[in-house]
Write an enzyme that holds these catalytic residues in place. Sequence first.
Site: not given
Length: 332
Positions: A256, A276, A306
């Site tokens: 993303g 979010w 991540h």
Amino acid sequence: MSLRKRRHNMPYLASLKGKQFLFGLLLVISVMLYIIMGSPVGLVWPFSYVTDRDEQTRQELANYRSELSSSWSVVLHQENVTIKDHDKYVFHDNYNGISPELYKLLPKKTPLLHGKRYRSCAVVGNSGTILHSGCGKEIDMHDFIFRCNIPPLMPFERDAGIKSNFSTMNPSILRKRYNWLKNEEHIEKFNDMVSEYRGVLWSVCHAFHISLSLMMTAMRNLIVENLDLVCANPMHVQAVTDFWYERNLRARISTGFYMVTLAIQLCDEVTLYGFWPFSERYGANKTSVSYHYFDKSTDKVAKGVHSMNKEFAFLMQLHNLGIIRINIGSCK
């Protein structure tokens, strides 16, 4: 050895023009530095950024922005790579040649606009904040839409929209959901799953050796009309990774986050939905938020790979600077 040093040792893709490729990839730098250095107030960022670029460099970046060589180099295609080239695997130091078989599977030219920008783009993440948002129509009104890791579209059309132009697919999806595409049954299920999608289906084919073999199998067996399965250019992925690494984002960047960086390079206006990283909603309504809006998976694996909170901090900075817009609520 740093990522920067490793990149210098990479074989050079034959048709990628050094300066043009660099400046195209550094579109993000040009935008952020222009705003930071030009701000009369002076914005405080939590990490160290290069702020001593002179006016000449800033002007060069601005000049190259219109050319957008990054759109040329985002994916591998037959105009920017040759059979003699060698690509480095993204997540280890080995190299792989562009085989004649892989070359035939690549698109003849870039599937993206070359030399032009998309006016309005949406990047749709997978956070549970999308549920009950009613953002589907607003998302689909954008000129170009990025989606991450092929979630089902039809069941969530009201909240997440149904239009798709550039969607990612992690190679692990083929392993976990479709048993490595080992038989006709799983190949058929794969085609059925992606039949909702249009445009480009993008994957990091050169993540590991086994990923490349699996993705080539998928490319040979994809039969969905108006959908092209393409390989990420590993040099582009590495350059984006290096850019954020130099700004203290040391963990592997998420798909993303990479898509947001790409959207900033290719689009005039960028709006994020479904980004979010927290387990509760923002504001007075502290209801829980699922990791994905479309399944019951958790963030356990993502947190181990991540740095989601740090990525979101960068996204909020870009939002505050007006470079992107983040939607975390409803679209009424």
